[in-house]
Write a protein that holds these residues in place. Structure first.
Motif, PDB file in Angstrom:
ATOM      1  N   LEU A 186       0.810  -1.190   0.139  1.00 31.89           N
ATOM      2  CA  LEU A 186      -0.210   0.742  -0.378  1.00 31.89           C
ATOM      3  C   LEU A 186       1.196   1.426  -0.364  1.00 31.89           C
ATOM      4  CD1 LEU A 186      -2.760  -1.601   2.916  1.00 31.89           C
ATOM      5  CD2 LEU A 186      -2.397  -0.763   0.047  1.00 31.89           C
ATOM      6  N   LYS A 187       0.985   2.080  -1.692  1.00 27.82           N
ATOM      7  CA  LYS A 187       1.518   3.237  -1.514  1.00 27.82           C
ATOM      8  C   LYS A 187       2.592   2.974  -0.305  1.00 27.82           C
ATOM      9  CE  LYS A 187      -1.888   5.776  -1.987  1.00 27.82           C
ATOM     10  NZ  LYS A 187      -2.414   7.312  -1.691  1.00 27.82           N
ATOM     11  N   LYS A 188       3.124   3.996   1.132  1.00 24.61           N
ATOM     12  CA  LYS A 188       4.411   4.084   1.757  1.00 24.61           C
ATOM     13  C   LYS A 188       4.046   3.481   3.463  1.00 24.61           C
ATOM     14  CE  LYS A 188       5.721   8.364   2.186  1.00 24.61           C
ATOM     15  NZ  LYS A 188       6.709   9.238   1.910  1.00 24.61           N
ATOM     16  N   GLU A 189       4.302   2.067   3.235  1.00 23.05           N
ATOM     17  CA  GLU A 189       4.233   1.683   4.633  1.00 23.05           C
ATOM     18  C   GLU A 189       5.142   1.608   5.529  1.00 23.05           C
ATOM     19  OE1 GLU A 189       3.229  -2.650   4.114  1.00 23.05           O
ATOM     20  OE2 GLU A 189       2.286  -2.414   2.202  1.00 23.05           O
ATOM     21  N   CYS A 190       5.108   2.170   7.092  1.00 25.62           N
ATOM     22  CA  CYS A 190       5.534   2.324   8.056  1.00 25.62           C
ATOM     23  C   CYS A 190       5.859   1.656   8.654  1.00 25.62           C
ATOM     24  CB  CYS A 190       4.810   3.395   9.264  1.00 25.62           C
ATOM     25  SG  CYS A 190       5.385   3.642  10.669  1.00 25.62           S
ATOM     26  N   VAL A 191       7.448   1.239   9.150  1.00 25.38           N
ATOM     27  CA  VAL A 191       7.976   0.021  10.148  1.00 25.38           C
ATOM     28  C   VAL A 191       7.742   0.692  11.533  1.00 25.38           C
ATOM     29  CG1 VAL A 191      10.125  -1.385  10.591  1.00 25.38           C
ATOM     30  CG2 VAL A 191       9.106  -0.891   7.685  1.00 25.38           C
ATOM     31  N   PHE A 192       8.327   1.829  11.143  1.00 27.65           N
ATOM     32  CA  PHE A 192       8.710   2.697  13.187  1.00 27.65           C
ATOM     33  C   PHE A 192       8.999   3.764  12.590  1.00 27.65           C
ATOM     34  CE2 PHE A 192      13.478   1.481  12.560  1.00 27.65           C
ATOM     35  CZ  PHE A 192      13.822   3.197  12.998  1.00 27.65           C
ATOM     36  N   SER A 193       8.800   5.017  13.632  1.00 28.16           N
ATOM     37  CA  SER A 193       9.441   5.963  13.488  1.00 28.16           C
ATOM     38  C   SER A 193       9.695   6.283  15.304  1.00 28.16           C
ATOM     39  CB  SER A 193       8.362   6.959  13.041  1.00 28.16           C
ATOM     40  OG  SER A 193       7.100   7.028  13.727  1.00 28.16           O
ATOM     41  N   VAL A 210      11.270   4.841   9.132  1.00 26.38           N
ATOM     42  CA  VAL A 210      11.420   3.526   8.170  1.00 26.38           C
ATOM     43  C   VAL A 210      10.123   3.539   7.524  1.00 26.38           C
ATOM     44  CG1 VAL A 210      12.731   1.576   6.834  1.00 26.38           C
ATOM     45  CG2 VAL A 210      13.569   2.724   9.277  1.00 26.38           C
ATOM     46  N   CYS A 211       9.927   3.349   5.869  1.00 22.88           N
ATOM     47  CA  CYS A 211       9.329   3.589   5.489  1.00 22.88           C
ATOM     48  C   CYS A 211       9.225   2.498   4.030  1.00 22.88           C
ATOM     49  CB  CYS A 211       8.476   4.799   4.287  1.00 22.88           C
ATOM     50  SG  CYS A 211       8.001   5.698   6.680  1.00 22.88           S
ATOM     51  N   MET A 212       8.148   1.746   3.867  1.00 20.51           N
ATOM     52  CA  MET A 212       8.717   1.117   2.405  1.00 20.51           C
ATOM     53  C   MET A 212       7.426   0.909   1.564  1.00 20.51           C
ATOM     54  SD  MET A 212       9.965  -2.925   4.519  1.00 20.51           S
ATOM     55  CE  MET A 212      10.256  -3.036   2.698  1.00 20.51           C
ATOM     56  N   THR A 213       7.974   0.855   0.004  1.00 17.54           N
ATOM     57  CA  THR A 213       7.171   0.934  -0.758  1.00 17.54           C
ATOM     58  C   THR A 213       7.839  -0.416  -2.014  1.00 17.54           C
ATOM     59  OG1 THR A 213       8.502   2.189  -2.912  1.00 17.54           O
ATOM     60  CG2 THR A 213       6.887   3.590  -0.907  1.00 17.54           C
ATOM     61  N   LYS A 266      11.104   0.708  -2.912  1.00 17.40           N
ATOM     62  CA  LYS A 266      11.694   2.132  -1.931  1.00 17.40           C
ATOM     63  C   LYS A 266      11.723   1.216  -0.692  1.00 17.40           C
ATOM     64  CE  LYS A 266      13.351   4.684  -6.023  1.00 17.40           C
ATOM     65  NZ  LYS A 266      14.627   4.404  -6.042  1.00 17.40           N
ATOM     66  N   ILE A 267      13.039   2.113   0.049  1.00 20.71           N
ATOM     67  CA  ILE A 267      13.405   1.572   1.772  1.00 20.71           C
ATOM     68  C   ILE A 267      13.465   3.128   1.489  1.00 20.71           C
ATOM     69  CG2 ILE A 267      13.959   0.545   3.434  1.00 20.71           C
ATOM     70  CD1 ILE A 267      14.451  -1.802   1.822  1.00 20.71           C
ATOM     71  N   ILE A 268      12.756   4.021   3.091  1.00 17.71           N
ATOM     72  CA  ILE A 268      13.205   5.081   2.647  1.00 17.71           C
ATOM     73  C   ILE A 268      13.217   5.456   4.281  1.00 17.71           C
ATOM     74  CG2 ILE A 268      12.018   7.513   2.804  1.00 17.71           C
ATOM     75  CD1 ILE A 268      10.071   5.694   0.025  1.00 17.71           C
ATOM     76  N   PHE A 269      14.853   5.057   3.865  1.00 15.49           N
ATOM     77  CA  PHE A 269      15.083   5.864   5.197  1.00 15.49           C
ATOM     78  C   PHE A 269      15.023   7.618   5.960  1.00 15.49           C
ATOM     79  CE2 PHE A 269      18.182   6.965   8.149  1.00 15.49           C
ATOM     80  CZ  PHE A 269      18.484   6.478   9.587  1.00 15.49           C
ATOM     81  N   THR A 270      14.204   8.154   7.275  1.00 16.20           N
ATOM     82  CA  THR A 270      14.399   9.829   8.028  1.00 16.20           C
ATOM     83  C   THR A 270      15.477   9.384   8.404  1.00 16.20           C
ATOM     84  OG1 THR A 270      12.386  10.195   5.843  1.00 16.20           O
ATOM     85  CG2 THR A 270      12.676  11.670   7.766  1.00 16.20           C
ATOM     86  N   TYR A 271      15.875  10.229   8.583  1.00 15.44           N
ATOM     87  CA  TYR A 271      16.599  11.163   9.930  1.00 15.44           C
ATOM     88  C   TYR A 271      16.687  12.575   9.679  1.00 15.44           C
ATOM     89  CZ  TYR A 271      20.740  11.856  13.045  1.00 15.44           C
ATOM     90  OH  TYR A 271      21.150  12.279  14.098  1.00 15.44           O
ATOM     91  N   GLU A 320       2.778   8.775  11.124  1.00 12.65           N
ATOM     92  CA  GLU A 320       2.622  10.182  10.288  1.00 12.65           C
ATOM     93  C   GLU A 320       3.645  10.523   9.373  1.00 12.65           C
ATOM     94  OE1 GLU A 320       3.389  13.317  12.978  1.00 12.65           O
ATOM     95  OE2 GLU A 320       0.830  12.850  14.091  1.00 12.65           O
ATOM     96  N   SER A 321       4.843   9.820   8.815  1.00 13.66           N
ATOM     97  CA  SER A 321       5.750   9.865   8.134  1.00 13.66           C
ATOM     98  C   SER A 321       5.279   9.535   6.728  1.00 13.66           C
ATOM     99  CB  SER A 321       7.177   9.953   8.626  1.00 13.66           C
ATOM    100  OG  SER A 321       7.420   8.731   8.941  1.00 13.66           O
ATOM    101  N   CYS A 322       4.298   8.549   6.678  1.00 12.84           N
ATOM    102  CA  CYS A 322       4.386   7.021   5.578  1.00 12.84           C
ATOM    103  C   CYS A 322       2.891   6.788   6.075  1.00 12.84           C
ATOM    104  CB  CYS A 322       4.583   5.485   6.505  1.00 12.84           C
ATOM    105  SG  CYS A 322       6.358   5.207   6.804  1.00 12.84           S
ATOM    106  N   ASN A 323       2.257   7.062   4.402  1.00 15.70           N
ATOM    107  CA  ASN A 323       0.595   6.657   4.564  1.00 15.70           C
ATOM    108  C   ASN A 323      -0.254   6.007   4.533  1.00 15.70           C
ATOM    109  OD1 ASN A 323       2.268   7.398   1.167  1.00 15.70           O
ATOM    110  ND2 ASN A 323       1.254   9.082   2.012  1.00 15.70           N
TER     111      ASN A 323
END
Length: 664
Positions: free
Chosen positions: A101-108, A119-122, A125-130, A194-197
């Protein structure tokens, strides 16, 4: 009105003078965020369930798209630190198919306005935010419906993603180092953030946080066989009855001779283990340095000479998150009547204070740092060059882009000696001690209050003072106090100083204490007892009609008697030119250092003294130091080192001293 006072040490605002540079959370871990968020299986949030993966014999979490939040405050695990570790690793064990589903959240880890880490996943892509900045990695293998161990390691200026100890990718991390990410008010969320959809739609086993440098390098074997069998069975005993959500069962399960890189969190030893050719090996994440159990101050040695623009009356030490530790000196600037002087702002860099900025001042007497919202301020009490005329004291505001302080607000004062910042019920106040107007020692000192709409300080209350020298704020449970040190009434230095209590939205007199040329109050606590120390600097008037040894006075400590609701004399010292007391603690030991401005006396009487509390002996002198004339003392700690800094009352050379300890 009966004033019931209960001493709550943790609510004291001003007491412990030892400034510690805020610490990063490096002394915890490894921590399984899922275990912390859901300690019991019977209390799962709506939309969260525990499923059993038959193929891998493992329990894991599954989430519906409309699940309730899984969250807990960071203070639940980071209890004695303020900042996210500058270097850390986070591992998670998951299983996911091709459908995302769009951008899934692992944790924040985040606040409503900032994402510190997520960390969000599509499907691609795997998106790491710092710190609100994103790094994107290609999702190459996490869509095969198999278990995988994914780790992110933040080290220096890079973030590295490691998958199953086989695939390792490194990206440049856009950040300042150190970053000083203050996380005390943040929240940790699992699977929905909140950082993932959307919520995570695979199976999630563990989310493990480990402070310190790249743990993946220590976890993964140095070489991995090319034909390694890598389906990452999670080690869990299928026959074990699970009464609470746990990570790893017996350490013999799920590790085969060809398995390399299977990562697990052992709930029994609370450690990370990695499978290497059929053997579960413990991964050490402990920090190697430990502080000694007990140390006692042995002596001080000169660490640095600081050359200031002129003689210094006061030092303000403060720490700004993301910027570092600073010291600003109130330089008296005895210059021409119309000239405008400067005070020196210094930054702690590589174990030394270095000049950072020159701040305009007019015979500065005191600096105070404070924070309102996310803004940093510095306020200076200017004595001025003409005691009969109004002088502007100034508040400076930190400019984040220029990284300098800029003038923000001017406040009219008369021979201002001191400023004191404090808060009451989330309202911000600034008390100013006006000393005199020309020969008239009786003058109104003012308390200002922050106007949220105007974003300025405005008049709140005036209090008539006589030769005012110092305001000291302290708090005892819900009661707020201001103590004023009064030095001279035009005829004598032997006079009353006062303590005020905040009641009915204003400060009212609480107690008078006789002082002799009082220039400073120092509030501190010892266990559940509250104390006030007064620095009496000068003995002039009928009580000393021969005008002898005017520099030598008795300075005293007063102890709060809860039953009688008043401070009573606890201990008296013979002091010489005492302008400042500073209380600090080293370990469990309480110390007091008193300044000596060296305005007279023999060589022995020009020593600066440190006292230590020794049981029924009370405070006893333990160190006598031959130093420059001192007006103010501050103590701070950096790592395991303790430093003392004092301002030179008569010359440009102030000094930093470094403490040396003996270990017991």
């Amino acid at each position: 009105m009966r004033l019931e006072i209960l001493i709550i040490v943790n609510t004291i605002i001003k007491g412990m003078a030892l400034l510690k540079i805020p610490t990063a959370c490096t002394n915890v871990g490894p921590i399984n965020f899922i275990d912390e968020a859901m300690p019991r299986i019977g209390h799962l949030p709506e939309g969260v369930s525990v499923v059993y993966d038959v193929k891998s014999h493992v329990h894991a979490l599954q989430f519906l798209p409309e699940m309730d939040e899984i969250k807990f405050p960071t203070t639940a695990i980071f209890k004695s630190c303020q900042y996210l570790p500058e270097e850390f690793s986070v591992f998670f064990i998951l299983k996911h198919g091709q459908s995302y589903l769009k951008k899934e959240c692992v944790f924040s880890i985040s606040t409503p306005h900032r994402t510190y880490v997520s960390v969000c996943m599509t499907s691609k892509k795997i998106i790491f935010t710092y710190n609100n900045k994103k790094s994107k990695f290609r999702n190459a293998i996490l869509t095969d419906s198999k278990w995988h161990t994914v780790g992110f390691s933040v080290t220096g200026s890079h973030v590295t993603m490691t998958t199953d100890c086989l695939h390792r990718r490194k990206h440049k991390l856009r950040r300042n180092f150190p970053s000083f990410l203050e996380i005390q008010n943040s929240v940790i969320r699992i699977a929905k953030c909140e950082s993932c959809n959307s919520a995570f739609q695979g199976l999630l086993k563990d989310v493990i946080f480990v402070p310190g440098a790249d743990v993946a390098r220590r976890t993964c074997p140095p070489k991995t066989p090319r034909n390694a069998y890598m389906d990452n069975h999670i080690p869990t005993d299928p026959d074990t009855h699970i009464s609470s959500y746990s990570s790893v069962g017996p350490d013999w399960a799920g590790c085969k001779w060809m398995d390399v890189g299977n990562l697990a969190f052992d709930v029994y030893s609370r450690s990370i283990k990695v499978c290497v050719n059929g053997i579960w090996k413990h991964v050490s994440t402990d920090m190697p340095v430990e502080k000694p159990a007990y140390r006692q101050l042995d002596f001080l040695q000169v660490h640095q000479d600081i050359i200031t623009p002129s003689a210094s009356i006061d030092i303000e030490l403060f720490h700004m998150p993301g910027e570092g530790l600073f010291a600003v000196f109130a330089n008296s600037n005895p210059v021409a009547s119309r000239a405008r002087g400067v005070s020196g702002l210094y930054k702690w860099t590589e174990k030394n204070f270095r000049l950072y900025q020159r701040l305009p001042s007019i015979s500065a007497q005191c600096w105070r740092h404070f924070t309102i919202g996310e803004n940093f301020y510095l306020a200076v009490a200017n004595y001025g060059n003409d005691t009969s005329k109004l002088t502007n004291s100034t508040i400076f505001k930190w400019h984040r882009h220029r990284r300098k302080f800029r003038e923000f607000q001017a406040i009219g004062t008369y021979t201002a000696r001191d400023m004191e910042y404090f808060t009451i019920d989330n309202e911000h106040y600034l008390a100013i001690a006006n000393h005199a107007i020309g020969p008239n020692q009786e003058v109104d000192s003012v308390i200002l209050k922050w106007d949220r709409a105007a974003r300025r300080f405005v008049d709140f209350q005036t209090i008539t003072t006589t030769g005012a020298y110092d305001w000291t704020y302290f708090r005892v449970q819900e009661y707020h106090f201001l103590a004023i040190a009064q030095a001279f009434n035009g005829k004598t230095t032997l006079m009353d100083s006062l303590i005020y209590v905040f009641q009915k939205d204003k400060f009212l007199p609480f107690q008078t204490i006789e002082t002799n040329g009082a220039t400073d109050w120092e509030f501190f606590t010892i266990e559940d007892e509250a104390f006030l120390a007064v620095a009496n600097a000068y003995n002039y008037g009928p009580q000393n009609f021969q005008n002898q040894d005017t520099y030598q006075t008795n300075s005293s400590i007063y102890k709060l008697d809860i039953g009688k609701r008043a401070f009573f004399k606890y201990q008296t010292f013979v002091t010489n030119s005492a302008i400042d007391w500073e209380h600090f603690m080293l370990g469990d030991d309480h110390y007091l250092v008193v300044s000596n401005a060296q305005n007279g006396g023999s060589e022995q009487e020009r020593l600066t003294t440190i006292y230590r509390l020794q049981g029924v002996d009370k405070f006893v002198p333990v160190h006598n130091m031959y130093l420059e004339p001192s007006a103010d003392w501050e103590v701070f700690e950096d790592d395991n080192d303790v430093y003392f800094v004092y301002s030179n009352a008569k010359g440009r050379k102030s000094q930093i001293l470094k403490a040396k300890f003996r270990y017991i």
